[in-house]
Design an enzyme around this catalytic site. Structure first.
Site, short mmCIF file in Angstrom:
data_model
loop_
_atom_site.label_atom_id
_atom_site.label_comp_id
_atom_site.label_asym_id
_atom_site.label_seq_id
_atom_site.Cartn_x
_atom_site.Cartn_y
_atom_site.Cartn_z
N ASP A 63 22.18 -42.80 10.14
CA ASP A 63 21.00 -43.23 9.39
C ASP A 63 21.30 -44.63 8.83
O ASP A 63 22.47 -45.02 8.70
CB ASP A 63 20.75 -42.23 8.25
CG ASP A 63 19.69 -42.70 7.30
OD1 ASP A 63 18.61 -43.09 7.78
OD2 ASP A 63 19.94 -42.69 6.07
N ASP A 65 19.07 -46.56 5.92
CA ASP A 65 18.81 -46.76 4.49
C ASP A 65 19.50 -45.73 3.60
O ASP A 65 19.36 -44.51 3.80
CB ASP A 65 17.29 -46.73 4.23
CG ASP A 65 16.64 -47.99 4.77
OD1 ASP A 65 16.93 -49.08 4.27
OD2 ASP A 65 15.86 -47.86 5.75
N ASN A 159 21.82 -39.51 4.45
CA ASN A 159 21.80 -39.20 3.02
C ASN A 159 20.65 -38.25 2.64
O ASN A 159 20.62 -37.75 1.52
CB ASN A 159 21.66 -40.50 2.20
CG ASN A 159 20.29 -41.13 2.35
OD1 ASN A 159 19.87 -41.43 3.46
ND2 ASN A 159 19.59 -41.30 1.25
MG LIG Z 1 18.40 -42.66 4.53
#
Ligand SMILES: [Mg+2]
Length: 216
Positions: A63, A65, A159
């Protein structure tokens, strides 16, 4: 009167000696600003090389961001990179895994960030964006079968637990990063990622980790 002067002198000398001890302790205490994490790649032993030859090369889905970077807008988009991301993390894990970028962001933004992280090294060639996600109840889900049909050899580092809701047994959770310069979460994963590539099915290991997904 004489007793008062002696008392004052004794108190003063005790105060001075206490201050001296405090100063000496402060001088002796090492100042630790940031913990550094170091993980050196060692050559494979014959046993390790033999084992690695028996299992499929794994894919690590990354991922962007709040996992590798954080971007803020002040008229111009300004991505900042999580500590350890470009030199240590990406370069080291690219020796162990095929790296794939999968972001729920728009392609125009995600491709620019991936280009910057890749820095013309051709490490982050395969990329998936918002249009490759599934929209469920207003949130974007990353379907790993879009990346590879064999789920025994694919790992996602993200996240947002919601992003890998369909594949919790393939996920490595990581705390969201925004700006902390002393963050070591990515580098802390290096020993585990080094070991995980030797398994036949990543889910046999990562399913042991499910309780952590609720933390973030
Ligand atoms: Mg993310």
């Amino acid at each position: 009167m004489l007793r008062c002067v002696w008392g004052w002198l004794l108190g003063f000398s005790l105060h001075v000696s206490c201050c001296s001890v405090c100063l000496a302790l402060l001088r002796a205490r090492p100042i630790i600003q940031y913990q550094t994490v170091r993980y050196d790649i060692l050559p494979l032993s014959p046993v390790s090389r033999n084992r690695l030859g028996q299992v499929k090369r794994k894919i690590l889905v990354l991922d962007l961001d709040e996992t590798l970077i954080h971007s803020h807008h002040d008229g111009v988009l300004r991505p900042t990179v999580r500590p350890g991301t470009p030199p240590d993390f990406i370069l080291k894990v690219s020796q162990w895994y095929e790296l794939v970028v999968f972001t729920a962001s728009m392609e125009i933004y995600g491709s620019a960030v991936a280009d910057k992280l890749d820095n013309s090294r051709s490490i982050l060639k395969r990329r998936y964006y918002r249009q490759h996600c599934t929209l469920e109840l207003g949130s974007y889900i990353k379907d790993l079968s879009v990346v590879h049909s064999d789920l025994s050899s694919i790992v996602i580092l993200d996240n947002s637990p919601g992003a890998y809701r369909s594949h919790p047994d393939n996920a490595i959770p990581i705390k969201s990063w925004f700006s902390d310069p002393s963050d070591t979460a990515l580098l802390n994963l290096l020993p585990m990622l080094d070991a995980l590539r030797f398994t036949a099915d990543v889910r046999s290991v990562l399913s042991r980790n499910l309780h952590q997904h609720r933390l973030w």
